[in-house]
Enzyme design. Structure first.
Site, short mmCIF file in Angstrom:
data_model
loop_
_atom_site.label_atom_id
_atom_site.label_comp_id
_atom_site.label_asym_id
_atom_site.label_seq_id
_atom_site.Cartn_x
_atom_site.Cartn_y
_atom_site.Cartn_z
N HIS A 51 1.48 -1.52 -0.12
CA HIS A 51 0.00 -0.10 -0.12
C HIS A 51 0.60 0.91 -0.23
O HIS A 51 0.23 2.12 -0.65
CB HIS A 51 -0.80 0.01 1.89
CG HIS A 51 -0.26 0.89 2.71
ND1 HIS A 51 -0.36 -0.67 2.99
CD2 HIS A 51 0.27 1.39 3.08
CE1 HIS A 51 -0.07 -0.24 4.67
NE2 HIS A 51 0.49 1.27 4.26
N ASP A 95 -0.35 -7.47 1.78
CA ASP A 95 -0.12 -6.31 1.98
C ASP A 95 1.47 -6.04 1.47
O ASP A 95 1.71 -6.32 2.99
CB ASP A 95 -0.53 -5.31 2.61
CG ASP A 95 -0.08 -4.21 2.61
OD1 ASP A 95 0.28 -3.41 1.67
OD2 ASP A 95 -0.19 -3.42 3.57
N GLY A 153 3.18 5.61 9.16
CA GLY A 153 4.39 6.23 8.51
C GLY A 153 5.35 5.05 8.96
O GLY A 153 6.95 4.32 8.20
N SER A 156 4.55 1.83 8.55
CA SER A 156 3.98 0.62 7.34
C SER A 156 5.18 -0.08 6.79
O SER A 156 6.15 0.71 6.73
CB SER A 156 3.22 1.49 6.30
OG SER A 156 1.85 1.20 6.87
N GLY A 157 5.24 -1.17 6.00
CA GLY A 157 6.17 -1.48 5.61
C GLY A 157 7.13 -1.95 6.66
O GLY A 157 7.95 -2.81 5.62
N1 ARG Z 1 -0.79 2.24 7.33
C1 ARG Z 1 -0.13 3.00 8.13
C2 ARG Z 1 1.10 3.09 7.31
O1 ARG Z 1 1.00 3.60 6.15
C3 ARG Z 1 0.71 1.90 8.88
C4 ARG Z 1 -0.77 1.66 10.43
C5 ARG Z 1 0.19 0.62 11.85
N2 ARG Z 1 -1.13 1.17 11.79
C6 ARG Z 1 -1.96 0.89 13.44
N3 ARG Z 1 -2.50 0.64 14.18
N4 ARG Z 1 -0.68 -0.15 13.46
O2 ARG Z 1 2.52 3.95 7.42
#
Ligand code: ARG
Length: 755
Positions: A87, A139, A241, A243-244
């Site tokens: 994503h 993902d 932030g 993520s990944g």
């Molecule tokens: N989708 C988020 C990103 O792009 C990560 C979110 C993780 N959130 C959580 N509550 N664990 O960085």
């Protein structure tokens, strides 16, 4: 974490993708020669609720940049390959060009030129064919670097689990990243990599949490290939932030990447642990796509000792209850804090976390010399319930634009030492910005700031929240649209159940508004000094300040909305316009005082034991209609001794300049004149208001069944609506949906008390 993600999840679909994991069953059985040492940081050497990592602890952590800034995390799995989340690279179904991305390796702090770190261009980005949206799984992404990373103490690959690798639930693992440290609260400079310990939750335990409605009343169905880590009580989590980035678990001295940070509902919210892409199921996909001359990723077989005895543990479904806002008895608020500043009266505030108290800034700062913060904090004390001695104060943080209007007249005080939370002291819950306090919510007013309440007034007034539409139309600026539920309201209007005595408005006191949902109390709003007795009064909602409070306190108890039962009043959101204002408010009260001296023959004075007097209306020879709140005290079912005087409650309104000879508690009813010239009782004043009326129409059946002889307007005979701008009733007032139902009381008159 951004609103954006929260909102995008509102429309999530929950159908699992068949075949998503079909191609991952390949698992090499014999031990392969390891071409790459992995998962071992150099010996020695946000995330929400985490802390600064030590340099070199997580040498596989990668920062992926686009447009010059950090966007997502990643993990180095081979010299030329980085694992991340799909994503991060897919927007509206299209994969972004690899050329826009670069990978920062070996970084610790991202401030300035990180030493020992180096950057690599990204040559290619690979995403599984079946990836569509985070909530649908798959993902993950592979990034091929344009040139291999320089391996060294700060740059080393992590080990990947084989498809057969099992990470036991209950295992403590670590997530790392440069993401937000709370929802909508970016990691501050110098951007030091954050680490947080998270517990792996089994599928059943996680699904159990996500099956209960949470933020936005949403539930979520976990899919195969997803993994949860965190805590039922929340507070420690990954965030925007991160993520990944990797979730790694140590087994026999090696770190294996169990998950890829994928998504969550908010960050660190109760019963909403972070969702990760499980790496093990994607062994085959990774092996298939990592190709090239350089060594590929290492998939060491699972160390024996961590493999055995895993599946026996039974998972239990542990749901976390709110840790804030619990009062054993309404009125004895466990968060009540009194701030003692030498030389002034105590200032009432509220405990919002282990070490922070929220109170009006004007208690502590002189508006004239506000740039000079007080320096005598040493002498300040905070009194909290059930604490043997007063707490000392370490810091005062006024609201960034503390303006001495109630809306931002706020300050946070940090205690020198955090207090242990128990039944008392215990913090009050704070609402998230999107919180929607339902019309009719049960609330209380509590002391706030330094003012003294008027003598004889209970500092624990009960109140009920008026619908947002009404509140907005009373207090909102003309032409400003009524905020929809989920948008922060401009004002909250509690209607007090106990009537104050006329002429004694609480000019001299501030109040905070506490509202209850499912037995949990939220600090919903605050109100500063005000003049005039206009009721219901507008409170400034606190929810707009949630981000500031959590930013300063790093751990105030923001709690999700707990009640979603909108009832029929939910429809009020469709009414987007307010009736035109007159000098009396949203609707004209009644004919002007021009007819001074003319008696309204149907008006009655209802005298209730204790001296209260309110207006009744004669609806049939032996019947007087009155508002329930005039006759019955809250919680009492016994009807007090009542006397009704007819033919004397004359002029309404009272002639200008006249002395009030008695206190009339409830406002006069709303009368409308029909074309035939007769007056029709159209509305009864809403409790606590002199401007708002609840339509009588819906109560017609009840009144006629009880009274029998009451006269109703024939269905065809429509009321006469005076021209726009006149001070008479306006049709909108009757047509407005969301109008509160009148609570009416019919009094059967006996000759004895007929005056
Ligand atoms: N989708 C988020 C990103 O792009 C990560 C979110 C993780 N959130 C959580 N509550 N664990 O960085």
């Amino acid at each position: 974490m951004s609103q954006h993600l929260l909102l995008s999840l509102v429309i999530l679909a929950i159908s699992p993708i068949p075949g998503a994991l079909q191609d991952t069953a390949v698992s090499p059985t014999q031990e392969e020669p390891e071409d790459l040492d992995c998962g071992r940081p150099e010996p020695s050497a946000r995330i929400m609720g985490g802390s600064d990592a030590q340099p070199g602890t997580w040498p596989w952590q990668v920062s992926l940049h686009r447009g010059g800034g950090h966007i997502c995390g990643g993990s180095l799995i081979a010299p030329s390959w980085v694992l991340s989340a799909a994503h991060c690279f897919v927007t509206n179904g299209t994969l972004e060009p690899a050329a826009e991305w670069s990978a920062l390796l070996g970084a610790h702090s991202q401030d300035g030129t990180p030493d020992g770190a180096h950057v690599r261009a990204v040559a290619a980005i690979l995403v599984p064919d079946n990836y569509s949206r985070v909530e649908r799984g798959a993902d993950l992404a592979l990034l091929r670097l344009a040139a291999p990373a320089k391996l060294g103490p700060a740059v080393r690959p992590v080990c990947l689990p084989r498809a057969s690798h099992r990470f036991a639930h209950g295992t403590a693992c670590w997530a790392t990243g440069w993401g937000d440290i709370q929802e909508a609260d970016p990691l501050p400079l110098p951007w030091v990599l954050q680490e947080v310990e998270l517990i792996l939750l089994g599928e059943a335990a996680c699904q159990c949490l996500y099956s209960r409605p949470g933020p936005f009343n949403l539930t979520f169905q976990l899919l195969p290939g997803m993994l949860c880590a965190g805590y039922p009580e929340g507070r420690r989590d990954t965030c925007q932030g991160d993520s990944g980035g990797p979730l790694v678990c140590e087994e026999a001295g090696r770190w294996f990447q169990a998950g890829i940070t994928s998504f969550g509902f908010g960050c660190g919210r109760r019963n909403r642990p972070g969702v990760f892409t499980a790496v093990a199921p994607y062994e085959a996909w990774i092996r298939e796509h990592v190709k090239g001359p350089e060594p590929g990723p290492a998939f060491p077989s699972q160390p024996q000792e961590s493999h055995s005895g895993l599946q026996e543990l039974r998972e239990n479904c542990t749901i976390a209850l709110p840790e804030c806002g619990k009062a054993l008895q309404p009125g004895t608020w466990p968060w009540e804090a009194r701030v003692m500043v030498p030389g002034s009266r105590p200032c009432h505030g509220a405990l919002v976390s282990e070490s922070w108290v929220l109170a009006p800034a004007s208690c502590f700062l002189d508006p004239i010399s506000s740039d000079r913060p007080p320096r005598d904090l040493d002498a300040w004390r905070v009194l909290l319930p059930s604490r043997p001695r007063a707490e000392r104060v370490a810091r005062l943080v006024p609201h960034e634009n503390a303006s001495w209007e109630d809306a931002s007249d706020l300050a946070l005080l940090q205690l020198r030492a955090p207090v242990n939370l128990s039944a008392a002291p215990r913090p009050v819950c704070l609402p998230h910005p999107e919180h929607y306090f339902l019309p009719g919510s049960r609330c209380r007013l509590a002391r706030w700031g330094r003012g003294e309440p008027a003598p004889g007034l209970s500092p624990l007034l009960e109140a009920e929240l008026l619908g947002g539409w009404w509140c907005h139309c009373l207090y909102g600026r003309q032409g400003v649209p009524v905020p929809l539920p989920g948008d922060p309201p401009h004002a909250l209007c509690p209607v007090y159940l106990e009537e104050e005595e006329a002429g004694r408005c609480w000019n001299d006191s501030r109040w905070s508004l506490l509202c209850q949902e499912e037995g949990t109390w939220f600090l919903a709003g605050v109100r500063g000094f005000s003049t005039g007795c206009l009721r219901p009064r507008a409170f400034s909602p606190l929810q707009t300040h949630g981000p500031w409070i959590s930013h300063v306190t790093r751990g105030a108890y923001l709690e999700d909305q707990l009640a979603w039962d909108w009832g029929p009043e939910g429809e009020e959101t469709e009414t987007q316009t307010c009736p035109p204002h007159t000098e009396h408010g949203a609707c004209g009260l009644r004919p002007e005082a021009a007819q001074m001296g003319v008696q309204w023959p149907w008006l009655a004075e209802v005298h209730v034991a204790g001296g209260r007097v309110c207006t009744g209306i004669l609806v049939a020879p032996g019947w007087v209609l009155a508002a329930t709140h005039c006759v019955l005290r809250l919680g009492s079912t016994t009807v007090p001794y009542i006397e009704v005087y007819l033919g004397r409650a004359g002029t309404s309104p009272l002639p200008q300049g006249h002395q009030l000879s008695r206190l009339v508690t409830s406002a006069p009813p709303l009368l409308c004149q029909t074309e035939g010239g007769s007056w029709v009782l159209t509305g009864m004043a809403v409790r606590g208001s002199r401007e708002l009326f609840a339509a009588i129409g819906p109560e017609e059946v009840w009144i006629s069944q009880t009274v029998g002889e009451a006269h109703f307007l024939s269905p065809g005979g429509s009321p006469y609506w005076p021209p726009e701008g006149s001070n008479l009733c306006h049709p909108d007032i009757a047509g407005a949906s969301g109008s509160p139902r009148p609570a009416l009381f019919l009094l059967l008159l006996t000759p004895l008390i007929q005056g």
